[in-house]
Design a protein around this motif. Sequence first.
Motif, PDB file in Angstrom:
ATOM      1  N   MET A   1       0.834  -1.189   0.000  1.00  0.00           N
ATOM      2  CA  MET A   1       0.000   0.000   0.000  1.00  0.00           C
ATOM      3  C   MET A   1       0.874   1.246   0.000  1.00  0.00           C
ATOM      4  O   MET A   1       2.081   1.183   0.248  1.00  0.00           O
TER       5      MET A   1
ATOM      6  N   ARG B   1      -8.263   1.759  -0.604  1.00  0.00           N
ATOM      7  CA  ARG B   1      -7.922   0.450  -0.061  1.00  0.00           C
ATOM      8  C   ARG B   1      -8.726  -0.716  -0.636  1.00  0.00           C
ATOM      9  O   ARG B   1      -9.061  -1.643   0.064  1.00  0.00           O
TER      10      ARG B   1
ATOM     11  N   ALA C   1      -3.860  -3.029  -3.459  1.00  0.00           N
ATOM     12  CA  ALA C   1      -2.546  -2.431  -3.309  1.00  0.00           C
ATOM     13  C   ALA C   1      -1.891  -2.241  -4.675  1.00  0.00           C
ATOM     14  O   ALA C   1      -2.342  -2.770  -5.688  1.00  0.00           O
TER      15      ALA C   1
END
Length: 513
Positions: free
Chosen positions: A25, A59, A62
């Motif tokens: 991320m 989110r 990633a």
Amino acid sequence: MNTTEVSFDRSRPAPRAIKIAILAMGGEGGGVLADWMVDMAEEAGYYAQTTSVPGVAQRTGATIYYLEMFAPVAGVAAGVAPVLGMMPTPGELDIVLASELMEAGRAVQRGLVTVDKTLLIASTHRVYSMTEKTAMADGRVDARRLIEAGYDAAQRFVHADFAKLAEQNGSVISAALFGALAGSGKLPFDRSQFEQAIRRGGVGIDTSLAAFDAGFTVGSSAQSVAPTAVYAEPAAAAPGARLQPQATRIRRDFPAAVEPTLTAGVLRMADYQDEKYATDYLDRLAAICELDRRHGDGTYRLLNETARYLALWMSYEDTIRVADLKTRRSRFDRVTHEIGAAKAQVVQINEFMHPRVEEIADTMPAALGRWLLATDWARSIVHRFAHKGRVIQTTSLRGYLLLYCVASLKGMRRKSLRFQAEHAKIAEWLGHIQAQAGTDYALALEVAESQRLVKGYGDTHIRGTRNFDTLMAALPALRKGHDAASRLRRLREAALADDSGKQLAAMMSGVAA
């Protein structure tokens, strides 16, 4: 026309690249990790290449960094370089590194991890995805299931809380993952070559090497952290001196089986409002406790579930609560910690506030709030100023004082329109539980658990409350039939299944009036 003839020894296996995928991320150093690997491979004379595909915002995925390394003498004729791939191919990866447990699960789901060749290295900490956060019910994915899937899918699975290891050494997770990769022995490079790549990077060398060392220890060990030890329950907080009367009452008047739940509820009530509110919480549960003693099986499940959901309902989220939480020192410390800001750095926090007219009216004294909602011209004026929302910087003096003033209205909360409305519904809900406990204990338990529909704020709260009211209105009809408890449970599950209400509406059509 000149031609170059290239010959290969077909008796030997065809050379292939080492294929690696990194799922990370933003802010976790995935790009730095990829650069370290490319630099290390090229210093060793390998052909190396990296590409990246950014993840979707908020989110849902990633960024995937894909690398291929090719040994220069692995059957490559003089002057002929290999063609390296740009994207990971399911079933072809030798190594997958995931900076978070859900990302490891996504890699397994996509087929990037295979039992015949893939080393999977994953951090076991969680950063909940948007689908988990926005689910009507508890949408969190079971961490142990993700770990079990990793063991089933990979040739070898190395996992630990690499984020914590990095934090303990003042670095980022990429350094700890790099160390775990070095410790695994999967790549044809020794430890010193890994460490030299970090040194050549020239940024945060000492802290990166410390995190690398911690990760190396995990990667080189025979076993990773056991799945059952990944998450430990936090230690329960104990009531302080101000709440000793309530703590004494819990031990004296309530069964020991529900003491942890009641203690947590009392602490929440005092934090939300005051000590008297904590006493009110126990007062409401006294009648439920007596009914459970007389009609329960000794487990006090009805009391425990009622206590749990009552604590959540009595600490409903209003504008006062939101302002209170946003102005706490612990919140500023948490944000600063999460973004990894140094002590000398200035952190600015911007809040997007968009209160509706109804939420403003809810905060007012009940009579004034009702007047605002019933007066068109007053609603129009408030809507004109509030409908666009505004950005408030809580790290500025003006923004902080604005929210602090809203939070200071806590003392007036009991007189607010929202407080009176919520507590009227709470009394009605508890009345339903008490009415069913003596004749149908299972139905009373389902009524208690139906409160989980009421949560959040804004449109989420409106939908949940509407579904809850629908279920409570159906109770008389459900009691007329058989197996009322299981029917109510199915209705609740339908309400939690989607936020449109279509599944619940379809099932309600079969409930007799």
